[in-house]
Design an enzyme around this catalytic site. Structure first.
Site, PDB file in Angstrom:
ATOM      1  N   ASN A   7       0.856  -1.193   0.000  1.00 24.36           N
ATOM      2  CA  ASN A   7       0.000   0.000   0.000  1.00 24.36           C
ATOM      3  C   ASN A   7       0.892   1.244   0.000  1.00 24.36           C
ATOM      4  O   ASN A   7       1.711   1.430   0.904  1.00 24.36           O
ATOM      5  CB  ASN A   7      -0.886  -0.040   1.257  1.00 24.36           C
ATOM      6  CG  ASN A   7      -1.810   1.161   1.339  1.00 24.36           C
ATOM      7  OD1 ASN A   7      -1.385   2.295   1.139  1.00 24.36           O
ATOM      8  ND2 ASN A   7      -3.063   0.926   1.649  1.00 24.36           N
ATOM      9  N   HIS A  10       1.029   6.222   1.802  1.00 19.78           N
ATOM     10  CA  HIS A  10       1.888   7.127   2.584  1.00 19.78           C
ATOM     11  C   HIS A  10       2.872   7.908   1.716  1.00 19.78           C
ATOM     12  O   HIS A  10       3.326   8.978   2.104  1.00 19.78           O
ATOM     13  CB  HIS A  10       2.662   6.351   3.649  1.00 19.78           C
ATOM     14  CG  HIS A  10       1.829   6.052   4.858  1.00 19.78           C
ATOM     15  ND1 HIS A  10       0.891   6.930   5.357  1.00 19.78           N
ATOM     16  CD2 HIS A  10       1.796   4.986   5.676  1.00 19.78           C
ATOM     17  CE1 HIS A  10       0.309   6.399   6.423  1.00 19.78           C
ATOM     18  NE2 HIS A  10       0.847   5.215   6.628  1.00 19.78           N
ATOM     19  N   HIS A  43      -5.663   3.699  -1.839  1.00 21.65           N
ATOM     20  CA  HIS A  43      -7.004   4.041  -1.358  1.00 21.65           C
ATOM     21  C   HIS A  43      -7.335   5.445  -1.878  1.00 21.65           C
ATOM     22  O   HIS A  43      -6.723   6.423  -1.460  1.00 21.65           O
ATOM     23  CB  HIS A  43      -7.001   4.017   0.173  1.00 21.65           C
ATOM     24  CG  HIS A  43      -8.341   4.261   0.799  1.00 21.65           C
ATOM     25  ND1 HIS A  43      -8.562   4.171   2.144  1.00 21.65           N
ATOM     26  CD2 HIS A  43      -9.546   4.602   0.258  1.00 21.65           C
ATOM     27  CE1 HIS A  43      -9.828   4.432   2.425  1.00 21.65           C
ATOM     28  NE2 HIS A  43     -10.446   4.713   1.294  1.00 21.65           N
ATOM     29  N   ARG A  45      -9.462   8.213  -1.517  1.00 20.82           N
ATOM     30  CA  ARG A  45     -10.448   8.693  -0.530  1.00 20.82           C
ATOM     31  C   ARG A  45     -11.323   9.785  -1.113  1.00 20.82           C
ATOM     32  O   ARG A  45     -10.876  10.546  -1.967  1.00 20.82           O
ATOM     33  CB  ARG A  45      -9.724   9.225   0.714  1.00 20.82           C
ATOM     34  CG  ARG A  45      -9.266   8.132   1.632  1.00 20.82           C
ATOM     35  CD  ARG A  45      -8.671   8.710   2.909  1.00 20.82           C
ATOM     36  NE  ARG A  45      -8.539   7.675   3.907  1.00 20.82           N
ATOM     37  CZ  ARG A  45      -9.428   7.428   4.849  1.00 20.82           C
ATOM     38  NH1 ARG A  45     -10.508   8.159   4.968  1.00 20.82           N
ATOM     39  NH2 ARG A  45      -9.230   6.450   5.707  1.00 20.82           N
ATOM     40  N   ARG A  49      -7.202  13.048   0.238  1.00 18.10           N
ATOM     41  CA  ARG A  49      -6.153  13.561   1.122  1.00 18.10           C
ATOM     42  C   ARG A  49      -4.759  13.038   0.764  1.00 18.10           C
ATOM     43  O   ARG A  49      -3.765  13.629   1.103  1.00 18.10           O
ATOM     44  CB  ARG A  49      -6.469  13.252   2.577  1.00 18.10           C
ATOM     45  CG  ARG A  49      -6.351  11.785   2.940  1.00 18.10           C
ATOM     46  CD  ARG A  49      -6.497  11.572   4.412  1.00 18.10           C
ATOM     47  NE  ARG A  49      -7.875  11.744   4.838  1.00 18.10           N
ATOM     48  CZ  ARG A  49      -8.372  11.153   5.932  1.00 18.10           C
ATOM     49  NH1 ARG A  49      -7.600  10.433   6.705  1.00 18.10           N
ATOM     50  NH2 ARG A  49      -9.634  11.306   6.248  1.00 18.10           N
ATOM     51  N   GLU A  70      -8.638   0.475  -3.268  1.00 17.94           N
ATOM     52  CA  GLU A  70      -9.495   0.537  -2.077  1.00 17.94           C
ATOM     53  C   GLU A  70     -10.391   1.748  -2.209  1.00 17.94           C
ATOM     54  O   GLU A  70      -9.911   2.839  -2.534  1.00 17.94           O
ATOM     55  CB  GLU A  70      -8.640   0.741  -0.829  1.00 17.94           C
ATOM     56  CG  GLU A  70      -8.070  -0.491  -0.238  1.00 17.94           C
ATOM     57  CD  GLU A  70      -7.263  -0.146   1.012  1.00 17.94           C
ATOM     58  OE1 GLU A  70      -7.513   0.885   1.651  1.00 17.94           O
ATOM     59  OE2 GLU A  70      -6.352  -0.914   1.307  1.00 17.94           O
ATOM     60  N   THR A 101      -8.282   3.751   7.929  1.00 18.64           N
ATOM     61  CA  THR A 101      -9.507   2.951   8.021  1.00 18.64           C
ATOM     62  C   THR A 101      -9.584   2.310   9.406  1.00 18.64           C
ATOM     63  O   THR A 101      -8.690   1.560   9.792  1.00 18.64           O
ATOM     64  CB  THR A 101      -9.493   1.851   6.932  1.00 18.64           C
ATOM     65  OG1 THR A 101      -9.072   2.441   5.709  1.00 18.64           O
ATOM     66  CG2 THR A 101     -10.872   1.253   6.758  1.00 18.64           C
ATOM     67  N   GLU A 151     -11.025  -9.314   2.866  1.00 18.97           N
ATOM     68  CA  GLU A 151      -9.762  -8.960   3.505  1.00 18.97           C
ATOM     69  C   GLU A 151     -10.047  -8.848   4.994  1.00 18.97           C
ATOM     70  O   GLU A 151     -10.842  -7.999   5.418  1.00 18.97           O
ATOM     71  CB  GLU A 151      -9.203  -7.636   2.954  1.00 18.97           C
ATOM     72  CG  GLU A 151      -7.899  -7.260   3.659  1.00 18.97           C
ATOM     73  CD  GLU A 151      -7.242  -6.011   3.097  1.00 18.97           C
ATOM     74  OE1 GLU A 151      -7.442  -5.682   1.908  1.00 18.97           O
ATOM     75  OE2 GLU A 151      -6.519  -5.346   3.867  1.00 18.97           O
ATOM     76  N   HIS A 190      -3.764  -4.564   7.684  1.00 20.01           N
ATOM     77  CA  HIS A 190      -3.876  -3.425   8.606  1.00 20.01           C
ATOM     78  C   HIS A 190      -3.020  -3.669   9.844  1.00 20.01           C
ATOM     79  O   HIS A 190      -3.224  -4.636  10.561  1.00 20.01           O
ATOM     80  CB  HIS A 190      -5.325  -3.129   9.017  1.00 20.01           C
ATOM     81  CG  HIS A 190      -5.542  -1.649   9.194  1.00 20.01           C
ATOM     82  ND1 HIS A 190      -5.059  -0.950  10.281  1.00 20.01           N
ATOM     83  CD2 HIS A 190      -6.122  -0.730   8.385  1.00 20.01           C
ATOM     84  CE1 HIS A 190      -5.366   0.327  10.151  1.00 20.01           C
ATOM     85  NE2 HIS A 190      -5.997   0.497   8.989  1.00 20.01           N
TER      86      HIS A 190
HETATM   87  N1  PXP Z   1      -5.854  -2.939   4.162  1.00 19.48           N
HETATM   88  C1  PXP Z   1      -6.768  -1.932   4.201  1.00 19.48           C
HETATM   89  C2  PXP Z   1      -8.165  -2.239   3.780  1.00 19.48           C
HETATM   90  C3  PXP Z   1      -6.395  -0.636   4.602  1.00 19.48           C
HETATM   91  O1  PXP Z   1      -7.315   0.338   4.638  1.00 19.48           O
HETATM   92  C4  PXP Z   1      -5.047  -0.396   4.943  1.00 19.48           C
HETATM   93  C5  PXP Z   1      -4.615   0.985   5.330  1.00 19.48           C
HETATM   94  O2  PXP Z   1      -4.738   1.860   4.283  1.00 19.48           O
HETATM   95  C6  PXP Z   1      -4.138  -1.465   4.867  1.00 19.48           C
HETATM   96  C7  PXP Z   1      -4.567  -2.725   4.490  1.00 19.48           C
HETATM   97  C8  PXP Z   1      -2.687  -1.282   5.199  1.00 19.48           C
HETATM   98  O3  PXP Z   1      -2.555  -1.007   6.559  1.00 19.48           O
HETATM   99  P1  PXP Z   1      -1.155  -0.538   7.127  1.00 19.48           P
HETATM  100  O4  PXP Z   1      -0.838   0.776   6.486  1.00 19.48           O
HETATM  101  O5  PXP Z   1      -1.413  -0.428   8.604  1.00 19.48           O
HETATM  102  O6  PXP Z   1      -0.156  -1.580   6.764  1.00 19.48           O
END
Ligand code: PXP
Length: 238
Positions: A7, A10, A43, A45, A49, A70, A101, A151, A190
């Site tokens: 992901n 960031h 994601h 949004r 953001r 996402e 999330t 997921e 997550h």
């Molecule tokens: N899965 C989903 C559905 C998420 O919303 C996120 C965070 O954007 C992640 C995985 C990844 O989480 P993390 O950034 O804590 O690794």
């Protein structure tokens, strides 16, 4: 063996802090793929953001693995997904005020709406996943609605420790088995990091882990010294 979805939200967070063009998540997706990422997750949004529409469009054109978009189950996002055609969509709940999330999507509370929404995406040949808490009801309803994947939310597992974490792990394992028995493919994510990932990765039939924060944090730790050294050398050579 579970595959790894990286992901890169960031990366876009850092760019948007200055509203400039760098760092570009599209470039970093390329680097993540070089490192072995099996898919790239972003994601988009509602408030834009971090990830922007342009990022999703370019990622779809440039990545060599798979694009996991996402998004919230809103009409605006449905239209975007049907235009860009990511390999799969993961439906997540979204609140404007949250930092990330927070909980899983309550699929049980929105069965008919989600049936139509998921059907609409599937008509465009997009596979659809539901980001849900590891709960029997949520899994059963995910199957009924027609999701291809779920997921499982590992945020609670990541926050807990000791026996409480062990119990949460058992709940995730049982949820994985139940979902597999129903014919659902199981991903998880997550809060997973370099310390807690192994137990989740070793669950039988775990398909893919989606990880963002800890990988980007590690990238900063590994890369900062070199980037300072390069700047220092530029200044010195003047
Ligand atoms: N899965 C989903 C559905 C998420 O919303 C996120 C965070 O954007 C992640 C995985 C990844 O989480 P993390 O950034 O804590 O690794």
């Amino acid at each position: 063996m579970a595959t790894l979805g990286v992901n890169i939200d960031h990366i876009a967070n850092v760019r948007q802090a200055r509203k400039t063009v760098e760092p570009d998540p599209v470039q970093f997706a390329f680097l993540a793929e070089l490192g072995g990422a099996d898919s790239i997750t972003v994601h988009l949004r509602e408030d834009r953001r971090h990830i922007q529409d342009r990022d999703v469009i370019l990622l779809k054109k440039t990545i060599k693995t798979k694009l996991n978009l996402e998004m919230a189950a809103t009409p605006e996002m449905l239209e975007i997904a049907k235009k860009i055609l990511p390999d799969y969509v993961t439906l997540v709940p979204e609140k404007r005020e949250e930092v990330t999330t927070e909980g899983g999507l309550d699929v049980k509370a929105n069965v008919q709406y989600l049936k139509d929404f998921v059907g609409n995406l599937k008509d465009s040949k997009i596979e659809v996943s539901a980001f849900i808490d590891p709960l029997r009801d949520q899994i059963n309803y995910s199957k009924e609605i027609g999701f291809n994947f779920i997921e499982l939310h590992t945020g609670k597992y990541a926050e807990l420790s000791g026996y409480d974490q062990y119990k949460e792990l058992q709940r995730i394992i049982e949820s994985t088995h139940l979902a597999n028995d129903l014919g659902l493919v199981v991903n998880a994510g997550h809060g997973l990091n370099y310390n807690n990932v192994k137990k989740i990765a070793s669950i039988n039939n775990m398909n893919e882990l989606n990880i963002g924060h800890s990988i980007v944090a590690r990238a900063l730790a590994i890369g900062l010294e070199k980037s300072v050294r390069e700047m220092k050398s530029l200044i010195k050579s003047n």
